[in-house]
Design a protein around this motif. Structure first.
Motif, PDB file in Angstrom:
ATOM      1  N   LEU A 147       0.834  -1.192   0.000  1.00  0.00           N
ATOM      2  CA  LEU A 147       0.000   0.000   0.000  1.00  0.00           C
ATOM      3  C   LEU A 147       0.878   1.255   0.000  1.00  0.00           C
ATOM      4  O   LEU A 147       1.783   1.400   0.815  1.00  0.00           O
ATOM      5  N   GLY A 148       0.597   2.129  -0.953  1.00  0.00           N
ATOM      6  CA  GLY A 148       1.329   3.387  -1.028  1.00  0.00           C
ATOM      7  C   GLY A 148       2.558   3.347  -1.900  1.00  0.00           C
ATOM      8  O   GLY A 148       3.136   4.395  -2.206  1.00  0.00           O
ATOM      9  N   LEU A 149       2.999   2.160  -2.319  1.00  0.00           N
ATOM     10  CA  LEU A 149       4.211   2.063  -3.124  1.00  0.00           C
ATOM     11  C   LEU A 149       3.926   2.316  -4.601  1.00  0.00           C
ATOM     12  O   LEU A 149       4.759   2.846  -5.334  1.00  0.00           O
ATOM     13  N   GLY A 150       2.745   1.893  -5.076  1.00  0.00           N
ATOM     14  CA  GLY A 150       2.393   2.128  -6.468  1.00  0.00           C
ATOM     15  C   GLY A 150       2.915   1.093  -7.427  1.00  0.00           C
ATOM     16  O   GLY A 150       3.019   1.349  -8.629  1.00  0.00           O
ATOM     17  N   GLY A 151       3.263  -0.073  -6.923  1.00  0.00           N
ATOM     18  CA  GLY A 151       3.753  -1.123  -7.809  1.00  0.00           C
ATOM     19  C   GLY A 151       4.016  -2.407  -7.054  1.00  0.00           C
ATOM     20  O   GLY A 151       3.888  -2.485  -5.836  1.00  0.00           O
TER      21      GLY A 151
ATOM     22  N   LYS B 176       6.221  -5.640  -5.579  1.00  0.00           N
ATOM     23  CA  LYS B 176       7.528  -5.775  -4.934  1.00  0.00           C
ATOM     24  C   LYS B 176       7.697  -7.185  -4.397  1.00  0.00           C
ATOM     25  O   LYS B 176       6.734  -7.808  -3.939  1.00  0.00           O
ATOM     26  N   LYS B 177       8.929  -7.689  -4.455  1.00  0.00           N
ATOM     27  CA  LYS B 177       9.222  -8.984  -3.850  1.00  0.00           C
ATOM     28  C   LYS B 177       9.081  -8.861  -2.334  1.00  0.00           C
ATOM     29  O   LYS B 177       9.525  -7.874  -1.736  1.00  0.00           O
ATOM     30  N   LEU B 178       8.470  -9.848  -1.725  1.00  0.00           N
ATOM     31  CA  LEU B 178       8.316  -9.817  -0.272  1.00  0.00           C
ATOM     32  C   LEU B 178       9.680  -9.759   0.406  1.00  0.00           C
ATOM     33  O   LEU B 178       9.863  -9.054   1.406  1.00  0.00           O
ATOM     34  N   GLN B 179      10.665 -10.484  -0.143  1.00  0.00           N
ATOM     35  CA  GLN B 179      12.014 -10.477   0.419  1.00  0.00           C
ATOM     36  C   GLN B 179      12.581  -9.057   0.433  1.00  0.00           C
ATOM     37  O   GLN B 179      13.151  -8.609   1.429  1.00  0.00           O
ATOM     38  N   ASP B 180      12.413  -8.338  -0.671  1.00  0.00           N
ATOM     39  CA  ASP B 180      12.931  -6.961  -0.740  1.00  0.00           C
ATOM     40  C   ASP B 180      12.186  -6.052   0.230  1.00  0.00           C
ATOM     41  O   ASP B 180      12.777  -5.136   0.828  1.00  0.00           O
ATOM     42  N   PHE B 181      10.894  -6.283   0.384  1.00  0.00           N
ATOM     43  CA  PHE B 181      10.113  -5.490   1.334  1.00  0.00           C
ATOM     44  C   PHE B 181      10.641  -5.688   2.747  1.00  0.00           C
ATOM     45  O   PHE B 181      10.816  -4.717   3.495  1.00  0.00           O
TER      46      PHE B 181
END
Length: 488
Positions: free
Chosen positions: A423-427, A429-434
């Motif tokens: 939410l709020g990122l706009g795209g 993303k890999k969970l690992q990177d998050f």
């Protein structure tokens, strides 16, 4: 006149020894004597007052080898004075310039370390209970100003204490058969008074040219900064000493308050200290910092190297997500658990993961309903109208679009290749990177609960919703989720 000077100084010194309970009659007291006016005043007053305080005096002098034959001559003069007073003396020489090069220290710091290692080591070998140092009120003013420049809190602004334990590095490798105290009987005297006392007693102090070297911070403060401050406030020294006393009283009061609360506030478990959030959140900020300092000292044995920024960040961990870690000092961390803030080494804090084990297949979620989970955790799901939604007051609560989520939801741990739309990122993303960006500790990533639907990850519990499932203005039904811990 000379007799009056001696009487006034000796009265102040005796009062400091008695009121400070610096030592008991019959105990050995090592007296540090450099040969300057302050240390000669210290030695002479303690010798004169010996029938009143009862301490067994032993003179100690370190030749720093900064000034060759000149410093060797000072050492001989100290020994001669000790003999004239009928006192034992120990003299040692250390090549401080070589020590500074070897340990990559400034000359000032190398000299300080060599001096205390010698003095404390001698005290340990003699079984002394006190090490008497010649610090005066002028030294106290300089110390307070140095601590102010470094941004110290009340503990630093109180300056030197009349009685204090040696720092841990001073006693490293030593066996102390008797608890040792560093005592400062001259803190109530000015340097002018010690010089007047030496003159009244016919003593001839050495003049160390190193005390004129303005490259040393303390000398620069003494010769340049303090005179300028006295132009602005002629009573600056009195003001600085008053500040030190007020800071000392405040620190003592805060420590007493912390001591009173400690049994209910903290749990000591081996090499960790844990603060349950219920008590932590009710603690004033200053007490939080003191509690963290006490926890670090309890786990590590001392506070050297502990910085302000780390303390403040750790003091706010109750506002952070579970698993958030703050590096404190030398491998010691503070970590936010589900219902605690814990201090210890990372390997010691891994024992209690703040999440339930959801197994390989995960756990189906009742919608609506309450889903009980291992370890006393639970997820509560309630359906409602979008207009009932309010901003979540914690990372353990979420409002979702019920139609986007559907009713087939379950909880599981991460799997290789997991992705979602934070939410709020706009795209995407890999969970690992998050997890990396959110600084979730590596050891905890595999235990973070994920609420998922056939469309993918809905909620990384405690961290972030998926953009696709958020409530929108056109949403017709809302799903309210609440994560509960074992003691909620």
């Amino acid at each position: 006149m000379d007799e009056e000077v001696r009487r006034q100084v000796e009265e102040k010194v005796l009062r400091a020894v008695v009121e400070g309970r610096m030592w008991a009659p019959g105990e050995t007291v090592v007296v540090a004597v450099s040969g300057g006016p302050d240390s000669l005043c210290l030695l002479q007053t303690l010798h004169t007052l010996q029938p009143h305080h009862g301490g067994r005096l032993h003179v100690a002098h370190l030749d720093h080898r900064f000034r060759g034959a000149e410093s060797a001559d000072e050492a001989r003069r100290v020994v001669d004075l000790a003999r004239a007073l009928g006192l034992p003396a120990t003299v040692e020489a250390v090549d401080v310039p070589a020590l500074a090069r070897r340990e990559r220290l400034s000359d000032e710091e190398a000299g300080r370390r060599a001096r205390y290692r010698f003095l404390v080591g001698l005290a340990a070998s003699l079984g002394a209970s006190a090490l008497a140092l010649g610090h005066t009120a002028d030294d106290q003013v300089e110390t307070v100003l140095m601590h102010f420049l470094r941004g110290s809190g009340p503990a630093g602004l109180r300056g030197m204490r009349p009685v204090s334990p040696p720092a841990p590095w001073m006693t490293e490798g030593l066996v102390l058969s008797t608890p040792l105290r560093l005592v400062r009987p001259l803190l109530g005297l000015s340097r002018r008074e010690t010089e007047a006392y030496c003159a009244a007693c016919g003593l001839h102090p050495a003049r160390d040219r190193w005390n004129e070297e303005v490259r040393f911070l303390r000398v620069r403060l003494r010769r340049q900064v303090i005179p300028l401050l006295e132009e602005l406030n002629p009573r600056f020294r009195e003001a600085a000493l008053r500040l030190a006393q007020l800071a000392a009283w405040e620190e003592e009061d805060l420590q007493a308050l912390l001591e009173e609360r400690w049994p209910a506030l903290a749990r000591s478990e081996g090499r960790t200290v844990r603060f349950p959030l219920a008590g932590w959140r009710n603690l004033p900020r200053t007490l939080r910092l003191l509690a963290l300092r006490r926890a670090v000292e309890q786990v590590r044995g001392h506070l050297e190297g502990l910085g302000w920024e780390a303390l403040v960040a750790a003091g706010r961990l109750d506002e952070a997500r579970v698993g958030t870690t703050v590096a404190l000092v030398e491998g010691l961390v503070a970590r936010r658990g589900y219902e605690e803030v814990a201090v210890g080494r990372p390997e010691d804090l891994e024992e209690a993961a703040p999440w339930p084990d959801l197994g390989e297949g995960g756990v189906p979620v009742a919608v609506p309903g309450r889903t009980e989970l291992p370890g006393g955790y639970a997820l509560v799901a309630e359906e409602g109208r979008p207009e009932e939604a309010s901003p979540p007051d914690a990372p353990w609560e979420a409002w979702l679009d019920a139609e986007a989520c559907g009713r087939r939801l379950w909880l599981r741990h991460r799997r290789p290749g997991d992705r979602f739309y934070p939410l709020g990122l706009g795209g995407e993303k890999k969970l690992q990177d998050f997890f990396v960006d959110e600084k979730v500790p590596r050891a905890l990533r595999g235990r973070v609960p994920l609420l998922v639907s056939p469309r993918g990850i809905v909620w990384v519990v405690g961290y972030r919703l998926d953009e696709r499932f958020r409530l929108r203005p056109e949403s017709r039904r809302a799903l309210h989720l609440r994560w509960e811990g074992p003691k909620d």
